[in-house]
Motif scaffolding. Structure first.
Motif, PDB file in Angstrom:
ATOM      1  N   MET A 113       9.495  -1.589  -4.044  1.00 61.90           N
ATOM      2  CA  MET A 113      10.467  -1.149  -3.038  1.00 61.90           C
ATOM      3  C   MET A 113       9.768  -0.649  -1.776  1.00 61.90           C
ATOM      4  O   MET A 113      10.201  -0.942  -0.648  1.00 61.90           O
ATOM      5  CB  MET A 113      11.356  -0.045  -3.617  1.00 61.90           C
ATOM      6  CG  MET A 113      12.410   0.478  -2.645  1.00 61.90           C
ATOM      7  SD  MET A 113      13.561  -0.824  -2.107  1.00 61.90           S
ATOM      8  CE  MET A 113      14.481  -1.060  -3.637  1.00 61.90           C
ATOM      9  N   ILE A 114       8.666   0.111  -1.969  1.00 60.99           N
ATOM     10  CA  ILE A 114       7.922   0.605  -0.807  1.00 60.99           C
ATOM     11  C   ILE A 114       7.408  -0.562   0.035  1.00 60.99           C
ATOM     12  O   ILE A 114       7.563  -0.589   1.262  1.00 60.99           O
ATOM     13  CB  ILE A 114       6.749   1.506  -1.249  1.00 60.99           C
ATOM     14  CG1 ILE A 114       7.277   2.804  -1.859  1.00 60.99           C
ATOM     15  CG2 ILE A 114       5.821   1.816  -0.069  1.00 60.99           C
ATOM     16  CD1 ILE A 114       6.208   3.680  -2.462  1.00 60.99           C
ATOM     17  N   LEU A 115       6.821  -1.549  -0.616  1.00 57.82           N
ATOM     18  CA  LEU A 115       6.283  -2.697   0.096  1.00 57.82           C
ATOM     19  C   LEU A 115       7.389  -3.522   0.748  1.00 57.82           C
ATOM     20  O   LEU A 115       7.220  -4.036   1.862  1.00 57.82           O
ATOM     21  CB  LEU A 115       5.462  -3.572  -0.855  1.00 57.82           C
ATOM     22  CG  LEU A 115       4.131  -2.973  -1.327  1.00 57.82           C
ATOM     23  CD1 LEU A 115       3.475  -3.873  -2.361  1.00 57.82           C
ATOM     24  CD2 LEU A 115       3.201  -2.746  -0.145  1.00 57.82           C
ATOM     25  N   HIS A 116       8.524  -3.642   0.046  1.00 57.62           N
ATOM     26  CA  HIS A 116       9.641  -4.412   0.593  1.00 57.62           C
ATOM     27  C   HIS A 116      10.173  -3.754   1.865  1.00 57.62           C
ATOM     28  O   HIS A 116      10.412  -4.426   2.878  1.00 57.62           O
ATOM     29  CB  HIS A 116      10.751  -4.512  -0.451  1.00 57.62           C
ATOM     30  CG  HIS A 116      11.966  -5.238   0.047  1.00 57.62           C
ATOM     31  ND1 HIS A 116      11.995  -6.616   0.224  1.00 57.62           N
ATOM     32  CD2 HIS A 116      13.202  -4.786   0.437  1.00 57.62           C
ATOM     33  CE1 HIS A 116      13.183  -6.963   0.681  1.00 57.62           C
ATOM     34  NE2 HIS A 116      13.928  -5.882   0.823  1.00 57.62           N
ATOM     35  N   LEU A 117      10.353  -2.445   1.833  1.00 58.99           N
ATOM     36  CA  LEU A 117      10.851  -1.732   3.011  1.00 58.99           C
ATOM     37  C   LEU A 117       9.834  -1.772   4.152  1.00 58.99           C
ATOM     38  O   LEU A 117      10.196  -1.959   5.324  1.00 58.99           O
ATOM     39  CB  LEU A 117      11.172  -0.287   2.644  1.00 58.99           C
ATOM     40  CG  LEU A 117      12.399  -0.066   1.752  1.00 58.99           C
ATOM     41  CD1 LEU A 117      12.499   1.397   1.336  1.00 58.99           C
ATOM     42  CD2 LEU A 117      13.672  -0.503   2.471  1.00 58.99           C
ATOM     43  N   ALA A 118       8.548  -1.601   3.809  1.00 61.10           N
ATOM     44  CA  ALA A 118       7.507  -1.610   4.830  1.00 61.10           C
ATOM     45  C   ALA A 118       7.421  -2.969   5.512  1.00 61.10           C
ATOM     46  O   ALA A 118       7.235  -3.060   6.734  1.00 61.10           O
ATOM     47  CB  ALA A 118       6.159  -1.248   4.204  1.00 61.10           C
ATOM     48  N   GLU A 119       7.575  -4.027   4.741  1.00 57.41           N
ATOM     49  CA  GLU A 119       7.560  -5.378   5.307  1.00 57.41           C
ATOM     50  C   GLU A 119       8.754  -5.570   6.236  1.00 57.41           C
ATOM     51  O   GLU A 119       8.617  -6.112   7.347  1.00 57.41           O
ATOM     52  CB  GLU A 119       7.604  -6.405   4.175  1.00 57.41           C
ATOM     53  CG  GLU A 119       7.664  -7.847   4.643  1.00 57.41           C
ATOM     54  CD  GLU A 119       6.349  -8.339   5.199  1.00 57.41           C
ATOM     55  OE1 GLU A 119       6.376  -9.283   6.010  1.00 57.41           O
ATOM     56  OE2 GLU A 119       5.300  -7.771   4.828  1.00 57.41           O
ATOM     57  N   HIS A 120       9.921  -5.119   5.818  1.00 54.43           N
ATOM     58  CA  HIS A 120      11.136  -5.272   6.619  1.00 54.43           C
ATOM     59  C   HIS A 120      11.028  -4.499   7.929  1.00 54.43           C
ATOM     60  O   HIS A 120      11.503  -4.960   8.981  1.00 54.43           O
ATOM     61  CB  HIS A 120      12.346  -4.788   5.821  1.00 54.43           C
ATOM     62  CG  HIS A 120      13.643  -4.934   6.549  1.00 54.43           C
ATOM     63  ND1 HIS A 120      14.260  -6.162   6.750  1.00 54.43           N
ATOM     64  CD2 HIS A 120      14.452  -4.012   7.155  1.00 54.43           C
ATOM     65  CE1 HIS A 120      15.370  -5.990   7.433  1.00 54.43           C
ATOM     66  NE2 HIS A 120      15.514  -4.699   7.694  1.00 54.43           N
ATOM     67  N   LEU A 121      10.388  -3.335   7.887  1.00 48.20           N
ATOM     68  CA  LEU A 121      10.271  -2.486   9.073  1.00 48.20           C
ATOM     69  C   LEU A 121       9.019  -2.786   9.885  1.00 48.20           C
ATOM     70  O   LEU A 121       8.774  -2.120  10.891  1.00 48.20           O
ATOM     71  CB  LEU A 121      10.264  -1.009   8.647  1.00 48.20           C
ATOM     72  CG  LEU A 121      11.548  -0.503   7.991  1.00 48.20           C
ATOM     73  CD1 LEU A 121      11.343   0.919   7.451  1.00 48.20           C
ATOM     74  CD2 LEU A 121      12.706  -0.529   8.980  1.00 48.20           C
ATOM     75  N   ARG A 147       1.143   1.270   5.481  1.00 53.01           N
ATOM     76  CA  ARG A 147       1.692   0.870   4.180  1.00 53.01           C
ATOM     77  C   ARG A 147       0.845   1.441   3.047  1.00 53.01           C
ATOM     78  O   ARG A 147       1.388   1.913   2.039  1.00 53.01           O
ATOM     79  CB  ARG A 147       1.751  -0.662   4.080  1.00 53.01           C
ATOM     80  CG  ARG A 147       2.703  -1.309   5.062  1.00 53.01           C
ATOM     81  CD  ARG A 147       2.806  -2.815   4.810  1.00 53.01           C
ATOM     82  NE  ARG A 147       3.343  -3.496   5.986  1.00 53.01           N
ATOM     83  CZ  ARG A 147       3.674  -4.772   6.029  1.00 53.01           C
ATOM     84  NH1 ARG A 147       3.509  -5.534   4.956  1.00 53.01           N
ATOM     85  NH2 ARG A 147       4.158  -5.314   7.133  1.00 53.01           N
ATOM     86  N   ASN A 148      -0.465   1.392   3.223  1.00 52.13           N
ATOM     87  CA  ASN A 148      -1.344   1.984   2.219  1.00 52.13           C
ATOM     88  C   ASN A 148      -1.079   3.486   2.070  1.00 52.13           C
ATOM     89  O   ASN A 148      -1.075   4.022   0.953  1.00 52.13           O
ATOM     90  CB  ASN A 148      -2.806   1.747   2.586  1.00 52.13           C
ATOM     91  CG  ASN A 148      -3.283   0.351   2.242  1.00 52.13           C
ATOM     92  OD1 ASN A 148      -2.651  -0.361   1.459  1.00 52.13           O
ATOM     93  ND2 ASN A 148      -4.403  -0.051   2.819  1.00 52.13           N
ATOM     94  N   ALA A 149      -0.856   4.157   3.208  1.00 52.42           N
ATOM     95  CA  ALA A 149      -0.577   5.593   3.163  1.00 52.42           C
ATOM     96  C   ALA A 149       0.741   5.870   2.438  1.00 52.42           C
ATOM     97  O   ALA A 149       0.847   6.840   1.665  1.00 52.42           O
ATOM     98  CB  ALA A 149      -0.537   6.163   4.584  1.00 52.42           C
ATOM     99  N   LEU A 150       1.743   5.034   2.673  1.00 53.81           N
ATOM    100  CA  LEU A 150       3.023   5.198   1.974  1.00 53.81           C
ATOM    101  C   LEU A 150       2.868   4.989   0.472  1.00 53.81           C
ATOM    102  O   LEU A 150       3.457   5.720  -0.330  1.00 53.81           O
ATOM    103  CB  LEU A 150       4.049   4.207   2.537  1.00 53.81           C
ATOM    104  CG  LEU A 150       4.573   4.483   3.946  1.00 53.81           C
ATOM    105  CD1 LEU A 150       5.430   3.315   4.425  1.00 53.81           C
ATOM    106  CD2 LEU A 150       5.375   5.785   3.981  1.00 53.81           C
ATOM    107  N   LEU A 151       2.064   4.000   0.102  1.00 47.13           N
ATOM    108  CA  LEU A 151       1.828   3.753  -1.327  1.00 47.13           C
ATOM    109  C   LEU A 151       1.127   4.935  -1.982  1.00 47.13           C
ATOM    110  O   LEU A 151       1.492   5.355  -3.095  1.00 47.13           O
ATOM    111  CB  LEU A 151       1.005   2.477  -1.510  1.00 47.13           C
ATOM    112  CG  LEU A 151       1.752   1.167  -1.231  1.00 47.13           C
ATOM    113  CD1 LEU A 151       0.763   0.004  -1.143  1.00 47.13           C
ATOM    114  CD2 LEU A 151       2.780   0.895  -2.324  1.00 47.13           C
TER     115      LEU A 151
END
Length: 222
Positions: A1-9, A16-20
């Motif tokens: 979900m994190i990667l999906h949202l980051a890709e969309h935004l 993205r790495n920091a969010l993960l």
């Protein structure tokens, strides 16, 4: 979900790495050095682009505007700068606006300075990167003034007007460039995503002739 949202935004890979990490997951995107084997093809492509740009100046920079590579055309801008500004890591924005760098030879310094500071400020705000904020504050403290005047109606971009020994002496050696920024498509590595090629093309026929003459002169002495 994190990667999906980051890709969309369209979140940058570093963030993205920091969010993960914040979500308790391992980073998904590597950050390799350009000298590592996995990035040899990227490095070779960058060198080919730089060589193809000659005799026009071009540089490769990273996220913090540090010089990664350059072609021989960049000597037009660096021949008269203080040697300490060319000690690695070379920051190209510091080099351009420092009073011991390119700044004394930039004919339209207030306009070019305003362009550089505005661009850097937007980048610092978008990324939240304190290194970029500190760099912006440093550059803004340099002398040179700022221009809030709109460019002339005949200009479609802000040119870099530079006094050079390569220019026509009748025009006080002035050369005029427009800049073009190129990034690598579909990056999956943090380092690769944060690289950019800054290229400078002649903004008028006089500059094109001066650089063509310079290229012919250099070839004759190789």
């Amino acid at each position: 979900m994190i990667l999906h949202l980051a890709e969309h935004l369209e979140v940058p890979l570093r963030d993205r790495n920091a969010l993960l990490l914040a979500g308790g997951y391992a980073p998904a995107y590597p950050e390799r050095g350009l000298a590592e084997p996995e990035l040899q093809a990227v490095q070779a492509a960058l060198k080919q682009v730089l060589a193809g740009q000659e005799p026009y100046p071009a540089v490769v920079v990273n996220r913090w505007w540090e010089l990664v590579d350059a072609n021989s055309g960049i000597a037009i801008f660096t021949n008269h700068v203080a040697p300490e500004l060319l000690q690695p890591p070379v920051n190209v924005l510091r080099l351009s606006l420092h009073p011991d760098g390119m700044a004394p030879r930039i004919v339209n310094l207030p306009e070019w300075r305003a362009h550089v500071l505005t661009r850097l400020h937007r980048q610092a705000q978008a990324t939240g990167d304190h290194r970029l904020t500190d760099l912006h504050d440093e550059l803004r403290a340099y002398p040179g003034g700022e221009s809030d005047r709109p460019p002339p109606a005949t200009d479609v971009v802000v040119p870099l007007r530079y006094r050079s020994d390569e220019g026509d002496k009748n025009d006080k050696g002035e050369l005029s460039f427009i800049s073009l920024t190129t990034i690598l498509g579909t990056p999956m590595d943090v380092t690769v995503e944060e690289l950019a090629i800054e290229s400078f093309y002649p903004a008028d026929e006089r500059t094109a002739r001066a650089l063509a003459t310079r290229r012919a002169f250099v070839r004759n002495f190789r």
